[in-house]
Design a protein around this motif. Structure first.
Motif, mmCIF file in Angstrom:
data_model
loop_
_atom_site.group_PDB
_atom_site.id
_atom_site.type_symbol
_atom_site.label_atom_id
_atom_site.label_comp_id
_atom_site.label_asym_id
_atom_site.label_seq_id
_atom_site.Cartn_x
_atom_site.Cartn_y
_atom_site.Cartn_z
ATOM 1 N N ILE A 180 0.848 -1.197 0.000
ATOM 2 C CA ILE A 180 0.000 0.000 0.000
ATOM 3 C C ILE A 180 0.883 1.247 0.000
ATOM 4 O O ILE A 180 0.653 2.190 -0.760
ATOM 5 N N VAL A 184 0.984 4.144 -2.712
ATOM 6 C CA VAL A 184 0.550 5.485 -2.305
ATOM 7 C C VAL A 184 1.547 6.550 -2.777
ATOM 8 O O VAL A 184 1.147 7.590 -3.305
ATOM 9 N N THR A 187 1.108 7.269 -6.526
ATOM 10 C CA THR A 187 -0.231 7.547 -7.055
ATOM 11 C C THR A 187 -0.462 9.054 -7.152
ATOM 12 O O THR A 187 -0.239 9.786 -6.186
ATOM 13 N N LEU A 203 -4.255 8.881 2.728
ATOM 14 C CA LEU A 203 -4.575 7.854 1.735
ATOM 15 C C LEU A 203 -4.129 6.485 2.225
ATOM 16 O O LEU A 203 -4.867 5.498 2.118
ATOM 17 N N TRP A 204 -2.940 6.403 2.794
ATOM 18 C CA TRP A 204 -2.415 5.128 3.303
ATOM 19 C C TRP A 204 -3.270 4.598 4.447
ATOM 20 O O TRP A 204 -3.601 3.408 4.500
ATOM 21 N N LEU A 207 -6.660 3.157 3.184
ATOM 22 C CA LEU A 207 -6.476 1.868 2.514
ATOM 23 C C LEU A 207 -6.067 0.778 3.500
ATOM 24 O O LEU A 207 -6.487 -0.379 3.365
ATOM 25 N N THR A 224 -5.538 2.257 -5.039
ATOM 26 C CA THR A 224 -5.097 3.634 -4.779
ATOM 27 C C THR A 224 -5.656 4.587 -5.828
ATOM 28 O O THR A 224 -5.985 5.737 -5.525
ATOM 29 N N SER A 228 -7.720 7.623 -4.253
ATOM 30 C CA SER A 228 -7.045 8.923 -4.249
ATOM 31 C C SER A 228 -7.977 10.106 -4.510
ATOM 32 O O SER A 228 -7.945 11.091 -3.749
#
Length: 431
Positions: A180, A184, A187, A203-204, A207, A224, A228
């Motif tokens: 991940i 990330v 992305t 974001l991390w 997820l 992602t 995002s």
């Protein structure tokens, strides 16, 4: 700058629109990203003023009016996040402001509880940092080497020592965290938004928590790309999580894989069936090139044309597709509160369905219901038919021809062509 843009939209002066103020691209990356075709248009795009006017005093939403406007011209960037929550089924249009606020608070508390569980297992979660290094071995043993973030900071502090016996799914979740992190940090790296490490961490975290609760799928590369934009559009992390969770309910089968098959395979089979019916000559040609399984279309379906379009155009494509596919029962179906679907719908009820979904309901072909995205890919193949038939001598040629659409695909025209392909398919197919 944002206020002047909204004012320009209200005054009908779309020439003053500056989408870069909402989704700015890093100067050094501008030459490498596709050009944006979408522009908010007065009288067609759902504006902030129209959006607010669509609610009653109690908070009930005129979803039919909202869908009409989105299908005509998309959503203004200033309100995309709020509108997406309805399109994806986070909220029921037939709910009040008070009911939604209560539900939002419950969801935020649930997300906080799940995140706390994750943080107890891996303290990097919620730390504002991103880990890109593995934290456990394949058999669940902790890796003593310091874990680094995208900026090289040590994040191994506080790692539990008394690991004990790890359940297989917990180990798999921990193994996913580094992947991940790797995804990330690459992305949407052309966007200024992700220059801020806190946004990468947001974001991390989303997820990581999603992979924790969805133990059947966990995390798969490509998620992602879906998550995002939601992180960018919704400021509150918990709200972004729930919006992503709803998006994944639509897409999770694409990410479900086994040792013998890939998740998106069912959509690829549907694509093959559609092309066979609407253009048998093209299908035969692709088969002769050993492309009958349509694996060259995998990326388009997995991440919904994210790589073929600019960031802004991809968002426009998604929201118009979701509006066209909208089913007013989506919230009740997700929350399992729908007792029974109505046998027959009147015109007023049908207006609460998106254009594509309404066509499906009217024809009664709900069991043979393929996603609009599949017809979108089929329409792209149709537009490239002459070139594919003349120039494609192998699969590499097919891939090269299709890759040329990057930066040249008009999302609005493509969606209109997709509806035409669907109409043609429905007229020829025998169910």
């Amino acid at each position: 700058m944002g206020n002047s843009i909204i004012a320009a939209c209200k005054n009908g002066d779309s020439s003053l629109e500056d989408l870069d103020s909402y989704f700015p691209v890093r100067p050094e990356c501008r030459a490498d990203v596709p050009n944006t075709r979408f522009r908010p248009r007065a009288g067609r795009t759902l504006s902030e003023r129209r959006w607010k006017a669509a609610f009653s005093q109690e908070g009930y939403l005129d979803i039919a009016g909202v869908l009409r406007r989105i299908q005509r011209g998309g959503i203004h960037p200033s309100i995309k996040g709020a509108v997406w929550e309805f399109l994806l089924g986070c909220f029921d249009p037939n709910s009040t402001f008070e009911e939604r606020n209560e539900l939002r608070q419950q969801r935020r508390e649930q997300y906080a509880a799940w995140k706390s569980e994750c943080q107890k297992l891996v303290p990097v979660v919620g730390s504002g940092k991103v880990t890109t290094n593995a934290i456990v071995t394949d058999d669940g043993q902790p890796i003593e080497l310091a874990n680094t973030t995208s900026n090289g900071q040590d994040t191994n502090n506080g790692m539990p020592v008394d690991i004990g016996v790890y359940e297989k799914k917990v180990v798999q979740w921990k193994l996913n965290l580094s992947q991940i992190g790797l995804d990330v940090v690459r992305t949407d790296r052309s966007l200024v938004f992700y220059e801020n490490q806190a946004n990468q961490a947001k974001l991390w975290d989303v997820l990581a928590v999603y992979a924790w609760i969805d133990k059947d799928i966990g995390y798969v590369q490509g998620m992602t790309d879906i998550c995002s934009p939601i992180i960018i559009l919704l400021e509150n992390e918990a709200d972004a999580f729930w919006c992503f969770e709803r998006a994944m309910r639509r897409l999770r089968e694409n990410f479900k894989s086994s040792a013998n098959s890939i998740g998106v395979q069912s959509q690829l089979r549907s694509l093959a069936q559609i092309v066979t019916i609407v253009d048998p000559k093209l299908h035969r040609h692709l088969e002769e090139l050993d492309g009958g399984e349509y694996l060259f279309a995998l990326r388009m379906l997995m991440v919904l044309f994210r790589r073929e379009l600019s960031f802004v155009d991809a968002l426009y494509l998604w929201e118009v597709m979701w509006a066209m596919e909208y089913n007013p029962n989506i919230y009740s179906l997700y929350d399992k509160t729908l007792e029974q679907l109505p046998d027959k719908l009147n015109d007023t009820q049908l207006k609460q369905y998106g254009k594509f979904e309404r066509r499906i309901v009217r024809t009664g072909a709900t069991k043979q219901h393929d996603a609009l995205a599949i017809f979108l890919v089929a329409s792209v193949l149709e537009t490239k038919k002459k070139q594919l038939m003349k120039e494609a001598k192998g699969l590499d040629d097919v891939v090269q021809i299709l890759s040329a659409i990057t930066g040249n695909l008009d999302a609005k025209k493509a969606l209109n062509e997709a509806l035409k392909v669907h109409k043609k398919y429905m007229s020829k197919a025998s169910f």
